[in-house]
Every structure is written in C-alpha cells, then in structure tokens.
Design a protein around this motif. Structure first.
Motif, PDB file in Angstrom:
ATOM      1  N   THR A 211       0.983  -1.282   0.021  1.00  0.00           N
ATOM      2  CA  THR A 211      -0.011  -0.056   0.105  1.00  0.00           C
ATOM      3  C   THR A 211       0.647   1.395   0.163  1.00  0.00           C
ATOM      4  OG1 THR A 211      -1.776  -1.056   1.140  1.00  0.00           O
ATOM      5  CG2 THR A 211      -1.821   1.292   1.244  1.00  0.00           C
ATOM      6  N   GLN A 212       2.079   1.199   0.788  1.00  0.00           N
ATOM      7  CA  GLN A 212       2.994   2.473   0.829  1.00  0.00           C
ATOM      8  C   GLN A 212       3.535   2.713  -0.489  1.00  0.00           C
ATOM      9  OE1 GLN A 212       3.345   4.537   2.949  1.00  0.00           O
ATOM     10  NE2 GLN A 212       5.431   5.222   3.003  1.00  0.00           N
ATOM     11  N   ASP A 213       3.994   1.533  -1.120  1.00  0.00           N
ATOM     12  CA  ASP A 213       4.516   1.570  -2.528  1.00  0.00           C
ATOM     13  C   ASP A 213       3.648   2.262  -3.504  1.00  0.00           C
ATOM     14  OD1 ASP A 213       6.876   0.505  -1.589  1.00  0.00           O
ATOM     15  OD2 ASP A 213       6.451  -1.622  -2.648  1.00  0.00           O
ATOM     16  N   VAL A 214       2.355   1.965  -3.499  1.00  0.00           N
ATOM     17  CA  VAL A 214       1.290   2.285  -4.339  1.00  0.00           C
ATOM     18  C   VAL A 214       1.216   3.860  -4.100  1.00  0.00           C
ATOM     19  CG1 VAL A 214      -1.241   2.351  -5.150  1.00  0.00           C
ATOM     20  CG2 VAL A 214      -0.013   0.262  -4.783  1.00  0.00           C
ATOM     21  N   PHE A 215       1.107   4.377  -2.827  1.00  0.00           N
ATOM     22  CA  PHE A 215       1.046   5.666  -2.429  1.00  0.00           C
ATOM     23  C   PHE A 215       2.115   6.419  -2.976  1.00  0.00           C
ATOM     24  CE2 PHE A 215       1.627   9.063   0.520  1.00  0.00           C
ATOM     25  CZ  PHE A 215       0.277   9.620   0.778  1.00  0.00           C
ATOM     26  N   VAL A 216       3.428   6.069  -2.820  1.00  0.00           N
ATOM     27  CA  VAL A 216       4.461   6.576  -3.201  1.00  0.00           C
ATOM     28  C   VAL A 216       4.664   6.786  -4.831  1.00  0.00           C
ATOM     29  CG1 VAL A 216       6.893   6.826  -3.317  1.00  0.00           C
ATOM     30  CG2 VAL A 216       5.906   6.368  -1.156  1.00  0.00           C
ATOM     31  N   ALA A 217       4.051   5.642  -5.368  1.00  0.00           N
ATOM     32  CA  ALA A 217       4.152   5.675  -6.798  1.00  0.00           C
ATOM     33  C   ALA A 217       3.144   6.577  -7.434  1.00  0.00           C
ATOM     34  CB  ALA A 217       3.822   4.144  -7.377  1.00  0.00           C
ATOM     35  N   ALA A 218       2.199   6.836  -6.764  1.00  0.00           N
ATOM     36  CA  ALA A 218       0.897   7.908  -7.316  1.00  0.00           C
ATOM     37  C   ALA A 218       1.532   9.323  -7.080  1.00  0.00           C
ATOM     38  CB  ALA A 218      -0.146   7.566  -6.600  1.00  0.00           C
ATOM     39  N   LEU A 219       2.151   9.552  -5.980  1.00  0.00           N
ATOM     40  CA  LEU A 219       2.813  10.881  -5.737  1.00  0.00           C
ATOM     41  C   LEU A 219       3.901  11.312  -6.808  1.00  0.00           C
ATOM     42  CD1 LEU A 219       3.394  10.929  -2.022  1.00  0.00           C
ATOM     43  CD2 LEU A 219       2.002  12.431  -3.277  1.00  0.00           C
ATOM     44  N   LEU A 220       4.544  10.087  -7.353  1.00  0.00           N
ATOM     45  CA  LEU A 220       5.897  10.346  -8.301  1.00  0.00           C
ATOM     46  C   LEU A 220       5.546  10.063  -9.759  1.00  0.00           C
ATOM     47  CD1 LEU A 220       8.767   9.252  -5.776  1.00  0.00           C
ATOM     48  CD2 LEU A 220       7.929  11.594  -6.036  1.00  0.00           C
ATOM     49  N   HIS A 221       4.229   9.704  -9.864  1.00  0.00           N
ATOM     50  CA  HIS A 221       4.060   8.912 -11.200  1.00  0.00           C
ATOM     51  C   HIS A 221       4.432   9.819 -12.460  1.00  0.00           C
ATOM     52  CE1 HIS A 221       0.474  11.636 -10.989  1.00  0.00           C
ATOM     53  NE2 HIS A 221       0.276  11.385 -12.365  1.00  0.00           N
ATOM     54  N   ASP A 222       4.464  11.111 -12.145  1.00  0.00           N
ATOM     55  CA  ASP A 222       4.889  12.278 -13.253  1.00  0.00           C
ATOM     56  C   ASP A 222       6.311  12.872 -13.279  1.00  0.00           C
ATOM     57  OD1 ASP A 222       2.399  12.426 -14.552  1.00  0.00           O
ATOM     58  OD2 ASP A 222       1.715  14.069 -13.747  1.00  0.00           O
ATOM     59  N   LEU A 223       7.092  12.133 -12.325  1.00  0.00           N
ATOM     60  CA  LEU A 223       8.379  12.572 -12.198  1.00  0.00           C
ATOM     61  C   LEU A 223       9.539  12.483 -13.643  1.00  0.00           C
ATOM     62  CD1 LEU A 223      10.563  13.440 -10.133  1.00  0.00           C
ATOM     63  CD2 LEU A 223      11.290  11.135  -9.655  1.00  0.00           C
ATOM     64  N   GLY A 224       8.954  11.584 -14.608  1.00  0.00           N
ATOM     65  CA  GLY A 224       9.498  11.287 -15.747  1.00  0.00           C
ATOM     66  C   GLY A 224       9.288  12.519 -16.914  1.00  0.00           C
ATOM     67  N   LYS A 225       8.503  13.452 -16.331  1.00  0.00           N
ATOM     68  CA  LYS A 225       8.095  14.280 -17.505  1.00  0.00           C
ATOM     69  C   LYS A 225       8.546  15.601 -17.143  1.00  0.00           C
ATOM     70  CE  LYS A 225       3.041  12.820 -17.616  1.00  0.00           C
ATOM     71  NZ  LYS A 225       1.623  13.348 -17.704  1.00  0.00           N
ATOM     72  N   GLY A 267      10.235  -0.771  -5.118  1.00  0.00           N
ATOM     73  CA  GLY A 267       8.713  -1.226  -5.279  1.00  0.00           C
ATOM     74  C   GLY A 267       7.877  -0.266  -6.179  1.00  0.00           C
ATOM     75  N   SER A 268       8.069   1.232  -5.551  1.00  0.00           N
ATOM     76  CA  SER A 268       7.312   2.277  -6.499  1.00  0.00           C
ATOM     77  C   SER A 268       7.905   2.370  -7.814  1.00  0.00           C
ATOM     78  CB  SER A 268       7.587   3.531  -5.416  1.00  0.00           C
ATOM     79  OG  SER A 268       7.038   3.261  -4.126  1.00  0.00           O
ATOM     80  N   ALA A 269       9.112   2.172  -7.951  1.00  0.00           N
ATOM     81  CA  ALA A 269       9.818   2.404  -9.221  1.00  0.00           C
ATOM     82  C   ALA A 269       9.113   1.519 -10.285  1.00  0.00           C
ATOM     83  CB  ALA A 269      11.311   2.195  -9.144  1.00  0.00           C
ATOM     84  N   ALA A 270       8.943   0.136  -9.840  1.00  0.00           N
ATOM     85  CA  ALA A 270       8.337  -0.921 -10.609  1.00  0.00           C
ATOM     86  C   ALA A 270       6.859  -0.670 -11.133  1.00  0.00           C
ATOM     87  CB  ALA A 270       8.405  -2.299 -10.080  1.00  0.00           C
ATOM     88  N   ILE A 271       6.169   0.110 -10.127  1.00  0.00           N
ATOM     89  CA  ILE A 271       4.957   0.709 -10.514  1.00  0.00           C
ATOM     90  C   ILE A 271       4.662   1.709 -11.317  1.00  0.00           C
ATOM     91  CG2 ILE A 271       2.666   1.458  -9.306  1.00  0.00           C
ATOM     92  CD1 ILE A 271       3.568   0.029  -6.715  1.00  0.00           C
ATOM     93  N   VAL A 272       5.602   2.728 -11.116  1.00  0.00           N
ATOM     94  CA  VAL A 272       5.730   3.697 -12.080  1.00  0.00           C
ATOM     95  C   VAL A 272       6.074   3.438 -13.304  1.00  0.00           C
ATOM     96  CG1 VAL A 272       7.038   5.791 -12.474  1.00  0.00           C
ATOM     97  CG2 VAL A 272       6.237   5.329 -10.161  1.00  0.00           C
TER      98      VAL A 272
END
Length: 424
Positions: A211-225, A267-272
């Motif tokens: 759940t924490q990984d999903v939360f962080v991934a959502a926060l950073l999902h646009d980092l690559g832009k 974990g968050s990086a794989a989700i992103v």
C-alpha cells in the motif's frame, strides 16, 4: 594541462562535469555541447591529468574516453570510484571491445557508457538523468544523516524511527510538488491521486508495504515528465502525434531510472514503470497484460486516468466527474483490471467505512485555536495546493506563529485539521 570553462559570476553552484580524453577535438566538442546547457565544464587530456583536476575541484560527473595511453578509461574510472565514490562516472567508447566495457563496469562501476560518435540530444539526456539521480541520492543521504543525529538526541528509538518515516514521506511529497510545477495538472492533484490509490489498495487488502509503494508511486508518477518541453506538457494525450506520443510513452521508464538508485523506492519504481500498461496487453512500454502487470500499477493506471480525464490531460475538454467515472467503468477488462474497477467503484461510492490513514480524520480548527503539542491530522496546504506542513507534524509555538503570520499576510484562511485528543 587541465582546462576549465571559467564560470560566470554567481555560477559556483552549477553542476560540474569533467571530460577526460586524449583527443583535443573530442574535448572541444564536449566543451561546446555542455557549456551552454547550464554546466561548468572541466577538461583533461589524460587520466593522470584528470586525477589532478579531481584533487583540486569538486566534480559531480566524469565523462572519460576508454582508449587513452598510459592509463585507459577503465583504470582511470576505477581510481575515481575508489577516491571519489560520490562522483558519477560515464564511459565514452568509440570501439566495440566488450571486454573493456565490462572491465569498466566492474572496476569503475560506471553509471552508463556512451558510444562515439554520439547523438547530442542523447548524451545531454543521459547527463541530465545522471545528475538528477545523484541529487536524489545525495538528498537521501542527507536525510539519513539528519535522522541519525535526531536519533542520537531522542530518548526513544521508536520516536526517532517515526520521525525518519515522516521525513521520508515529506521528501517524497516535495518531489511530487516539484514534478507538478513542470506538469499540466492542478496543484495538489498528485496527493489526491495518491490518496485515492491508497484507499483502493486498502480496499483490495494489500499489505502495508504494498500500500505504501502504491501511495508513493502515485505521488511520483509524473517524475519522468520533468524534462518534457512546455508544448508537450500542455498537449492532451489524444492530440499527440507520433513523435510526441513516443516521447510521452517513455516517461515511466525515465521516472523508474530516476528512482532505482533509492533502494527503498524499488517497489514504487516498478509500479511507475508499468503505469501505462493496459489489462488487455495493448499498453506501454512492455506490452504486458493481465496479472503480469504489478497490481500497484493496475491501480495507478486507473487513478491517473480518472483524474487526467477531469483535468484535460487525456482529452481536450475537462470531463465532469460522472463522465470520467463512467469511462473508467467502461474500461473494465480492457484498459483496467476488473477487480481494481470494482474496488474503485466501492471507494468512490462510499463502500469503505471512512478514509482510514494519512490525510483524513481529525477536527478542523482556526489558527488562533492552535496550541503547542497539537498534531496535524492532514497535510497543511495553501490555496494553490502547495504543502506547508505534512500530516503528523507536532506543532510548537514557533510554527504556530508562522502559520498565523502566513494567514495574515496572504489574506486567506488555512484549513487546519488536528488529531483528536486521546481520552484520558
């Protein structure tokens, strides 16, 4: 003798690149390429000269040729790694000697190798990503060192660990705010996406770490832009042409590359990375389908589309919430995992009893009612959506005075939620 592109006044904090090559024309080309891109450029014509530069200069990144007399690139970068481990290392190679490249990777632990002749756009992108990676790693190191000092000062180890976690989450939120400044979404939308993603993860009974990984991934999902041109950032997905669409589809990979040096974010990086994959296998960048897509990415794909539909990120007009919700439900089994769609509908329709967890609960009070020792129940954000204080922050007299002063000078009342006191 080593050369330096003299920085202008006030540029002492520019990222510094050291280029090492025995060919003057290569050094000149690299100097011209980087000088106008906001970098301080140093050059050296040999490995020995490069080491002399490093002894007297603070260097963020080294680009070294492989084939040089007396000391080749692998030997040079091995010494750089041993003596200046915090300096990132890139290898420039003009021939296909795989054994030499492997030696440089193993001995010098290089970040990336670049073949000659290079493409100017590609090498600039690699250098920018490398320096961003280093900045993230340095920030993580800084926070770890800060946490260690706080830990030594605290009597309770559990309290120190809780503070470290809070600093970590706050740093992630700051990174998300930086990404939002370069994005087209409304300020604060990343936190809204992250909260909805977390609630869906809880509904699907993911464990706390997932759940924490999903939360962080959502926060950073646009980092690559972050590196996108303004025109691309403002173009809805359905209006992108082949070239811009191809660039857009690579942003999850760039975000993953930025996050991978941070072990806690693997974990968050794989989700992103998998956020643009589709349940039917027609997504990007890997074209994986169904349960091969990480569950966190299946959640993030739905949540990101739900908000982007409402904010003009996918189509030209901003859809109303019921329209966006209807399109999400229609995509069940094709774009989205049916189980995730069901959980989304249950959360949106109030299927969960309350919004347990960070960002919700507490009681709203006025700034004049704040007292030292009170704990924030939600992030304290400005009207523009910028985070002022993170949830769980313990207020003291100094912070309370700053909050009240902010309200007075900005002419706006903040929505302040504090945790309810525990009954005696």
């Amino acid at each position: 003798m080593p050369e330096s592109a003299a920085p202008a006044a006030g540029t002492a904090t520019l990222p510094t690149i050291l280029c090492v090559d025995d060919e003057e024309n290569i050094l000149s080309a690299l100097r011209r390429l980087f000088r106008g891109k906001g970098y301080r450029v140093l050059t050296a014509a040999s490995g020995a000269a490069g080491l002399q530069v490093l002894e007297g200069e603070s260097v963020d990144l080294v680009i070294s040729d492989m084939r040089m007399p007396e000391m080749d690139g692998a030997q040079f970068l091995q010494q750089v790694r041993a003596r200046w481990p915090g300096t990132l290392r890139l290898l420039l190679t003009g021939y296909s000697d795989i054994h030499s490249i492997i030696e440089a990777i193993n001995c010098g632990e290089i970040y990336r190798y670049i073949t000659k002749p290079w493409d100017d756009h590609d090498i600039l992108l690699v250098v920018r990503q490398a320096l961003e990676t280093r900045a993230l790693a340095l920030e993580k190191t800084r926070l770890e060192q800060l946490a260690l000092r706080q830990h030594a000062a605290n009597e309770a180890a559990m309290a120190a660990n809780a503070r470290l976690k809070q600093n970590y989450i706050t740093t992630i939120k700051i990174l998300a705010s930086i990404a939002e400044l370069r994005g087209s979404n409304q300020a604060g939308s990343a936190r809204q996406m992250a909260d909805l993603a977390r609630r869906i993860a809880v509904q699907l009974q993911l464990d706390p770490k997932e759940t924490q990984d999903v939360f962080v991934a959502a926060l950073l999902h646009d980092l690559g832009k972050i590196g996108f041109p303004d025109e691309l950032l403002s173009t809805p997905l359905t209006q992108m042409n082949g070239q811009s669409l191809g660039q857009y589809r690579k942003h999850p990979i760039h975000a993953q590359q930025l996050l991978m040096p941070l072990e806690d974010l693997h974990g968050s990086a794989a989700i992103v990375r998998a956020q643009l994959e589709r349940f039917d296998g027609k997504g990007f960048p890997d074209g994986i389908a169904g349960f091969a897509i990480p569950l966190g990415a299946r959640i993030l794909a739905l949540v990101a589309d739900y908000y982007n539909l409402q904010q003009g990120g996918m189509v030209q007009r901003h859809l109303r919430e019921p329209e966006a919700r209807s399109l999400i439900l229609d995509g069940s089994g094709s774009r989205y995992d049916p189980a995730v769609v069901t959980a989304f509908r249950q959360v949106i329709d109030g299927g969960m009893a309350g919004h347990a967890g960070e960002g919700h609960g507490g009681v709203e009070i006025l700034s004049g009612e704040l007292m030292p020792g009170m704990v924030l129940a939600r992030d304290l954000v400005s009207r523009e959506g910028l985070m002022l204080l993170a949830a769980d922050h313990v207020l003291d007299a100094r912070i309370i005075a700053q909050v009240q002063d902010f309200e007075n000078k900005s002419g706006m009342r903040l929505h302040i939620f504090v945790q309810r006191p525990v009954p005696a």
